[in-house]
Design an enzyme around this catalytic site. Structure first.
Site, PDB file in Angstrom:
ATOM      1  N   ASP A  96     -44.347  46.037 -68.084  1.00 15.35           N
ATOM      2  CA  ASP A  96     -42.895  46.118 -68.002  1.00 15.35           C
ATOM      3  C   ASP A  96     -42.393  45.574 -66.676  1.00 15.35           C
ATOM      4  O   ASP A  96     -43.127  45.519 -65.687  1.00 15.35           O
ATOM      5  CB  ASP A  96     -42.433  47.563 -68.177  1.00 15.35           C
ATOM      6  CG  ASP A  96     -41.103  47.663 -68.907  1.00 15.35           C
ATOM      7  OD1 ASP A  96     -40.392  46.639 -68.968  1.00 15.35           O
ATOM      8  OD2 ASP A  96     -40.784  48.747 -69.413  1.00 15.35           O
TER       9      ASP A  96
ATOM     10  N   ARG B 110     -35.714  41.229 -72.822  1.00 13.33           N
ATOM     11  CA  ARG B 110     -34.597  42.164 -72.690  1.00 13.33           C
ATOM     12  C   ARG B 110     -33.630  41.663 -71.624  1.00 13.33           C
ATOM     13  O   ARG B 110     -33.949  40.744 -70.874  1.00 13.33           O
ATOM     14  CB  ARG B 110     -35.073  43.578 -72.392  1.00 13.33           C
ATOM     15  CG  ARG B 110     -35.789  43.810 -71.072  1.00 13.33           C
ATOM     16  CD  ARG B 110     -36.225  45.277 -71.022  1.00 13.33           C
ATOM     17  NE  ARG B 110     -36.897  45.641 -69.795  1.00 13.33           N
ATOM     18  CZ  ARG B 110     -36.279  46.074 -68.694  1.00 13.33           C
ATOM     19  NH1 ARG B 110     -34.959  46.136 -68.642  1.00 13.33           N
ATOM     20  NH2 ARG B 110     -36.982  46.423 -67.623  1.00 13.33           N
TER      21      ARG B 110
END
Length: 293
Positions: free
Chosen positions: A123, A173
């Site tokens: 991430d 994202r």
């Protein structure tokens, strides 16, 4: 301005004490951060949804804390069904202490995940960790080709990063990063996201479309059709507790839908960053709360 204010609040120990003590806050957080991760995963799986889980911990200040984060990830691997994913934050594995330390710890998690039929996704966090993130991802892929990585559309070179990730699992994202030269306005971030979608859908990467934005979800679906991708050629990813009806609707149409399930005591920073990532999430979280009342 709201985004920057939320990011500032996410780093404030005083704000954390005040917000964490509020009964209303605890009620909202409980709907978006799993209390019992094993039970939550089982329920989501029963409803035909895939999962990626993220252990939320505090800031890592020494090697012992990083080792504790590794143990937490290894523990959760044991309760995940085949096909699940774990989202790993490299700062939790010691990236700010040593890139080698974070790499070694991430490799340990990858080695434990593979025999269980699980994947790992690295991430993204603050902009000063992005170089280390991609360096570690490049190295890990040599031994663990299924390891995924996040690209944030707010980065100025987001589309170029996507183009370089041939054959990789890429979670796209929007991101809450403030980067010199980055995309500042929501409209610019949305345009960057659409450009990245075009690059990923046309290439050899496996796109993981992490958004709740109906327009971008529609663009992703259209591009998948145009590029000849079937439902197994990409997936949608949405946050636990946000638009659950839409998650089930898409899954009911045969789409691969993966729910991002955070758990653990370190929920405060995560929660505030998700609100900062797109201030419209404030409304999404509020609507989700009302829909479950």
């Amino acid at each position: 301005m709201l985004r920057q204010a939320l990011l500032a609040v996410s780093r404030s120990a005083r704000a954390e004490r005040v917000i964490s003590a509020s009964p209303l806050t605890r009620g909202v957080v409980k709907r978006h951060v799993a209390d019992d991760v094993a039970h939550t995963v089982k329920e989501l799986t029963r409803r035909g949804l895939l999962v990626t889980v993220d252990h939320l911990g505090g800031d890592v200040r020494d090697r012992a804390q990083a080792e504790g984060a590794v143990r937490a990830y290894l523990d959760v691997l044991r309760v995940l069904p085949e096909g699940s994913d774990v989202s790993v934050r490299l700062t939790a594995l010691g990236l700010r202490l040593s890139e080698q330390l974070a790499l070694d710890n991430a490799a340990t998690i990858c080695e434990a995940a593979a025999p269980r039929g699980l994947t790992v996704t690295l991430d993204a966090e603050e902009h000063d960790t992005i170089a280390g993130l991609h360096s570690i991802h490049d190295t890990l892929r040599k031994e663990h080709p299924s390891v995924g990585v996040v690209v944030q559309a707010g980065l100025p070179d987001a589309a170029e990063r996507c183009a370089k990730l041939d054959g990789a699992r890429v979670r796209l994202r929007k991101g809450a990063l403030t980067v010199p030269g980055g995309h500042a306005s929501p409209a610019d971030v949305d345009r960057s996201y659409a450009r990245c979608l075009r690059v990923l859908m046309a290439g050899t990467a496996y796109p993981m479309v992490a958004t709740h934005d109906p327009r971008l979800l529609g663009i992703a679906a259209t591009l998948a059709v145009l590029e000849g991708r079937d439902h197994n050629g990409f997936e949608y990813q949405m946050l636990y507790g946000v638009r659950p009806d839409e998650q089930e609707r898409l899954a009911g149409q045969g789409a691969r839908v993966r729910v991002y399930v955070p758990y653990g005591a370190g929920w405060y920073g995560y929660f505030m960053r998700r609100l900062a990532e797109r201030p419209a999430n404030l409304a999404l979280f509020a609507r989700s709360l009302l829909s479950r009342c």
